[in-house]
Structures are given as structure tokens and as C-alpha cells.
Design a protein around this motif. Structure first.
Motif, PDB file in Angstrom:
ATOM      1  N   GLY A  44      10.773 -22.687  12.883  1.00  0.00           N
ATOM      2  CA  GLY A  44      10.682 -22.669  14.346  1.00  0.00           C
ATOM      3  C   GLY A  44      11.097 -23.986  14.962  1.00  0.00           C
ATOM      4  O   GLY A  44      10.841 -24.209  16.141  1.00  0.00           O
ATOM      5  N   ASP A  77       8.246 -25.448  16.457  1.00  0.00           N
ATOM      6  CA  ASP A  77       7.419 -24.503  17.200  1.00  0.00           C
ATOM      7  C   ASP A  77       6.813 -23.486  16.222  1.00  0.00           C
ATOM      8  O   ASP A  77       7.482 -22.583  15.751  1.00  0.00           O
ATOM      9  N   GLN A 119       7.042 -15.863  14.156  1.00  0.00           N
ATOM     10  CA  GLN A 119       7.854 -14.675  14.473  1.00  0.00           C
ATOM     11  C   GLN A 119       8.945 -14.496  13.431  1.00  0.00           C
ATOM     12  O   GLN A 119       9.169 -13.404  12.915  1.00  0.00           O
ATOM     13  N   ASN A 132       4.817 -21.058  16.565  1.00  0.00           N
ATOM     14  CA  ASN A 132       4.852 -19.655  16.967  1.00  0.00           C
ATOM     15  C   ASN A 132       6.199 -19.025  16.654  1.00  0.00           C
ATOM     16  O   ASN A 132       6.273 -17.922  16.112  1.00  0.00           O
ATOM     17  N   LYS A 133       7.262 -19.746  16.954  1.00  0.00           N
ATOM     18  CA  LYS A 133       8.615 -19.257  16.642  1.00  0.00           C
ATOM     19  C   LYS A 133       8.718 -19.014  15.135  1.00  0.00           C
ATOM     20  O   LYS A 133       9.170 -17.984  14.687  1.00  0.00           O
TER      21      LYS A 133
END
Ligand SMILES: [Ca+2]
Ligand SMILES: [Ca+2]
Lengths: 450, 169, 450
Positions: free
Chosen positions: C136, C139, C145, C141-142
């Protein structure tokens, strides 16, 4: 030993009056122990909690029943109970218990009297020591037998007081004692089932055990053993509901026939002692008196609170001695346990209603084999529900065991329906997958290291 | 052959036992010098929990360690020192002791005696009749476990970080 | 606060190496904290208890699966589980959990891999912080995902370690932190359902809560939310099994179709966190770490036992810090609870086997309506049994709630059979008889008023 001698020295015995086994009037004992007496008289109070305590219901006294206040009717609160006990005294009148002060009146005037109960009823609703001695000429056991054989109306004439000091205490030294032959016999058979022969409770019980045994004389399930209606505690195989059902089945006990279904029924009654035994409190040596008669300070002394009632009405002296959480939190914990119990109890009652309705509807359609099976499931499933529902703590005394009993009862009720509708034979856990051991053993202080 | 070895083992065993016993005796003597000076107990970090608990306890101004942990009658005094002495010396000889120290059955009775010694007055009513079972009747510590050290309850000896949130409201 | 200062004092910080979020190798962190590291490495030990711990089962390594030791197969111990999960990966291979050291290998080589699981699996079986950051670009969260969308084989290449220091600790100050987006999101939705908006766990959680939340990142039930298989905790309505089923039904989740019955099934997984929440320990503020990572003396220091395993293997440090009973007694208490659970669990599994067999046998005889009903009962009843059975404490974490769930599940299974055999509509507790309130609320410290 040294210690006991110390005790003698400081035993605060103001012998205002001389006490012995002929003195049944608590007011007289109260002359020696005014504080305990005042508290004892407090059991007339009525204050409710979420599921317990007691709620005063005013009524207009009649010739037949002079009571101006009664406890709430459980039958009106949950009409399913009428179907459950149809054809039996309990479907007529079944109320919430209340304080000890009412025990004699409530028994005398319950509408269940219409089914003329035996004198044996009196054993748990009156001060009996003097009655036993009188009827047995000093032999309590003989007196007990005599009472059992009488009709209630006849026996009732002998009763002067509800439970009194003399029923729990030895007048010589005030130590606790078991005065009820039914318990003396019951605990003896129980201990025997655990390999302890000739157990004499008044000789071998520890003081801490006595703080529960005195209550266990009445707060237990019972039946009147045929042929002579002897008041009996079904403990020969242990104290779990399965142990007790096994005992009753062995004796082919049938207390009534269910009119809707024709099943041969058995009735459970207030097994507080048995259920408390399955809980972690009993296992930790916590006695009935620890919670229901906590110590209270009076003058320079701490004494036992003889106003026996719901501990949730005196959390600070009861629970908080051992649990240092706020009163609100402890109340919330007890109620969370009770709510959880109440939810599954309702599911179980629904299952039972379905079974009873189903048998009734299929009486003529189903084969005799199917009916026989379904009735057997009703006898056992209903007893399990009755057992844990007529236990008066709404699941608190043994939270996990209470739900286990309901879960197993639900299974029975639904299997009964399946038997009627031609469902397959229920399968059984394959051998080799270990079974949990029996829980019949009597828990309590001796099991803990305190 | 086998017997011989057995004898040897027994001899060694007895030897060590006597050793420890003597040590215990000596230690017990030393122990008695500590009497009534809690900070002396706290010399040992093993006793820190109890010491810091005692500082905060209802008994801080009322009782020292040994007011509760040594008997109040002459007879027992000797025995308990030997017993505590044993455990303490056992600790010194082995250096091993449990993470959560447990009181011995014997010392629990000692403590019970101590409670009654000081609280005879208020407990005489409830403690009068102890014909049933053990002579000491009911255990005070079933309900008052925490009076000596810690704010935890009878049931629980909550660790420090939980005690803070578990104080009586 | 005092305690934390105490901690600091107790844990002198020897900065041998500089730590930051790029250092995932526990051995490097171990240079600063050798004692925690040694204990952490101990999770390779295998020792069993009556129902837990772990038992080493030797096997001959193969090309495909180099493991020379595995944990016992739950499927072989109780073949009913194969029928329960027929058609789904779990009927192929389902073993007892063991120490953290094995998590990556056990996931890599389970035969469930034949059903090619998504990369999302990795979130709970590997040290993820560096992987999230890498995929990410800083990041997390990225990165999360990205992993979710990959195939497992692809995602697996990034994984170097099983859970490591960096997954639970902030490298700057060693404070606990939640690193898993799925938990951050899950607890946020849960708090929202309780009226707490925008809950940020790493900002608002108390230290004591963190001692459970770090575990709750993985020891929870989950599903891969369509369409993009995002790892999701079904907590929008609360944590009770009923709340979770409601969430899954609302999302029309179907994880597989049961081949014998055609029912649309959902799978529960190790909800230790959810079930612990329903117990009195959670309510008393007792955290996972209090029992599974108790303080232990090393040198002059008291440190957390990073050899995470069954507390029944370290009763003195775990239970006895709070309970003044002997080790034998405490072990006996835990096992009594587990035995009681195990008994009803077997009754429930029998009921489920009967339902599955019944649907299978009546597939062609029963009406579509009957089948639809029966399948619905299987979906829900089986999920409830699965939920409390795949919870790994054998009932200990919440004894009463565990039996309640089983009792209700038994009812569902039997009702499913009755639907097939033309039984009557089940009745429902009459309105007016108070219902117990929902138990969805998150228990734990904040619920108790300290
Ligand atoms: Ca009442
Ligand atoms: Ca394991």
C-alpha cells in the motif's frame, strides 16, 4: 482444645429464660436473643426484585381464606403452566414464595387444599420439633411417621407456629441442627451412593455444611413414597436431575395422569439445595446462609441476618463481602444470568406446549407405540423443565447447569413430537467420543481448600 | 544390590531432610528477630506485593505482618516458625518459589487465630458455637481475605492493574 | 498512571538495536527484549490438556507437505463433523490449533488449500505490517485491500514470518497496537451499533482493553465479503450468535451449498473474542492476556509470558493470581465446565445429524415449502452449533451462554425435522410474558462501572 475453652469463656449467653426442646414459641427464645428475634420477625416484609423477592397482592378476606395479602400467582403470570400441570393441584393455585412468616398460612389456605393433601405437607411448613416429640413420645422418627399418615386437616391441628428457632437450633448451645427425618434419611442415602456408609448428618457435618443443610431440609424436591406417603427425597442415585428421574422411574412413581395426553406424570418442587450444589458457589464452600443470612452489625456484635429473603435486597452485606464490585454491577450480573435463563426457559415451555398439544391432537391417529414413546418423552422432558423452573433463583444458583437441563429438555419434547409424526429413530453420539462424567457428587466445602 | 541402592537413597534423603530441618531451625530463630518489623519482611522482594498491599490495608495502623502470621499462643509460635522457616529456608536452599505465592494450610490457620485474637469482642456472637467440624468454626478469611494486604476481594487477589478498577464503590 | 510507570521501571529498555516499522524479524526485536523473545519462541512446544493444549502427531514429510509433526485431526476424533461440513473445505482437513509458531506453515499446507482460498487468509497467519506497507506504499488499508484480492499462492510469497512482535507492538514505545484493518473496521461498526460514532480503537481503547483487542484481531469469526472477498467481521448488529446470523442473513451470505440437503450454508470460525465477551471474566475486566500471557518472574523482572498457550498449563501464574484455590481444584473447575459443555454439544450434534439425514432422505418426498423450511433451520441451527464448537475453550470462556446457544440450536434442528414430517407450527411465548433483553452489547471493563 484451647480454642473451645476460649469460646465458653466469651459465649454471650444472657440466660433470661431456660430453653429446652419443649419450648417452641420463638418469642420466648427471643428473650435470650432479642436481635435475632427482631430480624426473624422481619420475614413478613414483602419487597420485590426483577425475578424474585415478593410482591404483595391485596385480596378481600373470606370466611374460607382470611388472608388480606397474598403473593402473585405464577399461573396468571404464565398461563402455560396451567396446561403443563393440567389435572394436578398445581394447575389450581401456584404462587410466588414469600417470607418464612407466611409458610403456615399459605399452606393452610392454598386452593391446592381442595385435593386434600396428606399430613406430610406439614413437615416443611410448621415448627415440628415439639409435634414430633409429642406424637412419637420423644421419638422424632415415630412422630414423623405419625404425621405422614394423617390427613392434612388432622395434622394441622397440632401446628402452632411456622418454622421457629427450635427447628434450626439446639436449645442448649444454639448450634445448628437438622431436625427433619426426611433430610437425615435423604442425605444418608446420598452419601451411601457416594460410598459413605451410615452418614449421620448431625454428627459428621461441618459447621459450614450445616449453614446449608438446615435449609436443605425444605428447599429440596420431594415425593410422598407409596404405600404410606412417607415424605421422601429422591437422592439414592445422586442430585442431578437425571439421577433423580432415574430414582423416580425405578420406583415407577406416578403422581398424576395428564388429562390431555394420558402420560404418567411426576412433579418437581423447589430443588434449591440440589441446584445450588451444581454451582460454583457451592463448590467454593459458599453456604445458603452466607447469601441469605449475611452478617449484620448490631450493637457491638455481628450477628446473622435472620430476615431470610432475596440477597439482591441486601447486596452490600451479601455479595459485596466477597465480590468487590458496585451494588449496581452485582445486581446487573445476577439479572444477566437470570435473563439468559429466562429466554431459554421460554423456548423450553413452548416446546412442551407443542408436545402436549401434539399428543392431544393425535391421541386417536397415532399408534400405541408412538403414543407410548411420546408420553415417555413428556414425562421426562416436563420433569426437567419443572425441576429447573420450580427452582426459585431463576437460574442464578447454577447458571450453566440450568441451561444444560433446559437444552436437554427441549430435545426430549421435540423428540416426543417426532415420535408422533413418524420421524426417524434419534441417533446417538458414536462410542469412542468421550462422555462427560456424572455430576451427582455432593459439592461443598470439603471439595475446596478453604 | 537393589536393596543396597535403596538404603543409599534413603540415607541421602534422611540426610537432606535433617539438613533442611536444622537450617529451618536456625532460620526460624532469625525469623523471630524480624517480628513486628514489616519492612524486614519486605527485605525480600518476594514479599513486596504483600508489603505494598499492607501499607494500603485497613490494618496498616492496626497489625504488623507477624501479628497475623505468627500464633498468639505460646505453643504454636515454635511450630509456625519452623514451618515458615522451612518454606523460607527451602527457598534459600533451592532459590525456587512459585510466581504466585500460596499460603500453607497451616499458616492459614495461624492467621485465623490472629483474627480472633483481636476481634474476639465483635465476633463472639457468631463464633460462639463451633461444635460442628473443625474447632475454629467458620474461616474469617472466606469473607475478609483482603484485610491484610490488597484491596481485592475475598474471592480474588486481583493483580495490580485490575485492582485499580475493582475497588469497592 | 502509577501502573504504567511501574511497568517502565520494571522493564528497563536496553536499546541494543533501533526498531521501526520496517523491522519485521522478531529475532532483531529480541536483541532488545531477549526474555520476551525466548518465551515467544516457546510457542513451538506441544503439550495437551483434557480438551485443549496441543498434541503432537508425527507424520512422514512429503514433497507437498514437509511438516514432520501436525496437530490432531478434529475430523478423525469426531466423524460427525465431516457430515456437518460436507461439500466444504473443512470436511477435508480440520485440526486442533497449536502454538503461534506454526500458524504460517499450518495454513500453507492444510489440505483446505485444494479449494484455493484467497489471499485474505494471510491476514491472520503471518506478520503483516511490512506487507501492508509495502503493497500500500505506506497505507496499510490499501495494502490490506491488495492482499484480499490476490490468490493465496500469490499473497503467500510476501509472507516471511508468522505473527511477530511488530504485529502487536509499536516499535517506538512497545505499546500495544491494533494493526489489522479488519478489526479496526469491525470494532468500529460494533461501537456504532451501540451509539458510539467513529470509534478509533488505537486512540480510544484503554490499555486493559488492548490486552484483549490485540487477540481479537484474529480470534474472531469472519467471512469474505462479496464481491471483492474483503475480510469482514459480522458485528454490525452486536456480538451474540443471533446478532451475527442476522448480519449474515441480511447480506444473503452463502458460503457453500450442503450437498446432502441443498441448504445454503454459512461457516463460523473460532469466535473466542465474541464468546469471551459474553462471560463473567470479560465483564470483570479480565483480558485474554491475563490468562494466556500471565506475568512471570524472570531474573528480577515480572514480564508477560509470551509463550501463549493453554492457561491450564500454567495455573499458578494464570488462575491463582486471582483465585485462592489449589491448582487441582482450579483445573477441576475448568474441566467440570468443559465436561458439562461437551455433553450438550454431543446432544446438539446428534440432533444436527438427524436433521441432515432426514432432509436427505425426504428430498423427493417432502413439499418444496417443507424443504425450504427444513433447510432454513439447518442453516441457522448448524451455524449456532458451529459457532460455539469452533470456539476453542470448550465452553469455558462463557459457560452459561455456551449452553444457551446449544439449547436453542437443538430446538432449531428438531423443528427442521418436524417441518419435514408435517409437525404443527411451533408456538411462541405469549406476549406479555417479559422477554429477556438482547445481549449484543459489548461486555468488558466499560460495561462494569469502575
Ligand atoms: Ca419471593
Ligand atoms: Ca491447541
Amino acid at each position: 482444645n484451647i480454642f473451645e475453652r476460649k469460646q465458653e469463656a466469651r459465649n454471650p449467653f444472657y440466660r433470661v429464660v431456660e430453653l429446652n426442646d419443649t419450648v417452641d414459641d420463638p418469642a420466648v427464645w427471643g428473650k435470650n436473643f432479642p436481635m435475632q428475634y427482631d430480624l426473624y420477625m422481619g420475614t413478613t416484609d414483602m419487597q420485590r426484585t426483577k425475578y424474585g423477592g415478593s410482591e404483595a397482592e391485596p385480596r378481600t378476606p373470606t370466611q374460607a381464606d382470611p388472608r388480606s395479602v397474598v403473593a402473585r400467582s405464577k399461573l396468571e403470570q404464565d398461563p402455560r403452566l396451567k396446561t403443563m400441570w393440567a389435572g394436578y393441584a398445581f394447575s389450581k393455585d401456584y404462587r410466588e414464595r414469600r417470607g418464612h412468616a407466611y409458610m403456615l398460612a399459605d399452606q393452610t389456605f392454598t386452593e391446592r387444599q381442595q385435593f386434600n393433601p396428606p399430613g406430610a405437607c406439614l413437615n416443611c411448613h410448621a415448627s415440628m420439633v415439639t409435634i414430633y416429640n409429642q406424637l412419637g413420645n420423644g421419638d422424632r422418627n415415630k412422630g414423623f411417621q405419625a404425621i405422614n399418615h394423617m390427613k392434612y386437616a388432622e395434622a394441622r391441628q397440632y401446628a402452632k407456629h411456622p418454622i421457629a428457632c427450635i427447628d434450626c437450633h439446639d436449645p442448649q448451645n444454639m448450634q445448628l441442627r437438622v431436625t427433619r427425618p426426611a433430610f437425615i434419611e435423604g442425605i444418608k442415602t446420598l452419601k451411601a451412593s457416594q460410598g459413605v456408609a451410615d452418614y449421620d448428618v448431625n454428627r459428621y457435618a461441618t459447621r459450614q455444611e450445616m449453614r446449608s443443610y438446615v435449609c436443605g431440609q425444605c428447599h429440596v424436591t420431594y415425593y410422598f413414597k407409596p404405600p404410606d406417603k412417607t415424605l421422601t427425597f429422591p437422592w439414592t442415585k445422586g442430585l442431578t436431575v437425571e439421577n433423580i428421574i432415574a430414582h423416580l422411574d425405578e420406583g415407577k412413581i406416578k403422581e398424576w395422569e395428564h388429562p390431555d395426553t394420558g402420560a404418567a406424570m411426576i412433579k418437581a418442587r423447589h430443588p434449591e439445595f440440589e441446584v445450588w450444589n451444581m454451582g460454583v458457589h457451592a463448590r467454593s464452600g459458599v453456604a445458603c446462609a452466607d447469601c441469605h443470612m449475611p452478617y449484620t452489625r448490631m450493637g457491638g456484635l455481628k450477628i446473622s441476618d435472620h430476615h431470610v429473603n432475596s440477597p439482591l435486597l441486601k447486596i452490600n452485606r451479601s455479595c459485596q463481602t466477597c465480590h468487590h464490585f458496585s451494588e449496581e454491577e452485582l445486581k446487573a450480573r445476577a439479572e444477566e444470568i437470570q435473563d439468559r435463563f429466562f429466554t431459554l426457559r421460554n423456548t423450553a415451555l413452548d416446546a412442551l406446549m407443542d408436545l402436549i398439544g401434539d399428543i392431544k391432537a393425535n391421541k386417536n391417529k397415532a399408534t400405541p407405540e408412538q403414543l407410548a414413546k411420546a408420553r415417555d418423552y413428556q414425562r421426562h422432558g416436563q420433569y426437567m423443565i419443572d425441576f429447573i423452573m420450580s427452582e426459585n433463583s431463576m437460574g442464578f444458583h447454577a447458571p450453566q447447569e440450568a441451561e444444560r437441563i433446559l437444552g436437554s429438555a427441549i430435545n426430549q419434547c421435540r423428540l416426543g413430537q417426532l415420535a408422533l409424526h413418524g420421524g426417524p429413530e434419534p441417533s446417538h453420539t458414536p462410542a469412542g467420543i468421550a462422555e462427560a462424567p456424572d455430576k451427582g457428587a455432593l459439592a461443598g466445602p470439603e471439595k475446596t481448600n478453604h | 544390590m537393589y536393596l543396597a541402592r535403596l538404603k543409599l537413597v534413603l540415607l541421602v534423603l534422611v540426610g537432606t531432610l535433617i539438613g533442611i530441618a536444622c537450617y529451618a531451625f536456625v532460620y526460624a530463630k532469625g525469623y523471630s528477630y524480624l517480628v513486628n518489623d514489616p519492612s524486614a519482611c519486605a527485605n525480600c522482594h518476594a514479599m513486596n506485593e504483600q508489603y505494598s498491599g499492607w501499607i494500603k490495608s485497613s490494618h496498616h495502623s492496626a497489625a504488623t505482618c507477624n501479628d497475623c502470621h505468627t500464633p498468639h499462643n505460646f505453643l504454636g509460635k515454635y511450630a509456625v516458625k519452623a514451618s515458615n522457616g522451612f518454606f523460607h529456608s527451602f527457598y534459600f536452599t533451592t532459590g525456587k518459589y512459585p510466581d504466585t505465592i500460596q499460603i500453607t494450610k497451616f499458616d492459614r490457620e495461624v492467621v485465623e487465630g490472629a483474627c480472633r485474637h483481636c476481634h474476639a469482642a465483635i465476633t463472639q456472637a457468631i463464633d460462639g458455637n463451633n461444635v460442628h467440624g473443625t474447632a475454629e468454626g467458620i474461616h474469617c478469611t472466606r469473607c475478609h481475605l483482603s484485610v491484610g494486604h490488597s484491596e481485592s476481594s475475598a474471592v480474588l487477589q486481583l493483580p495490580q492493574h485490575l485492582r485499580r478498577i475493582h475497588e469497592r464503590q
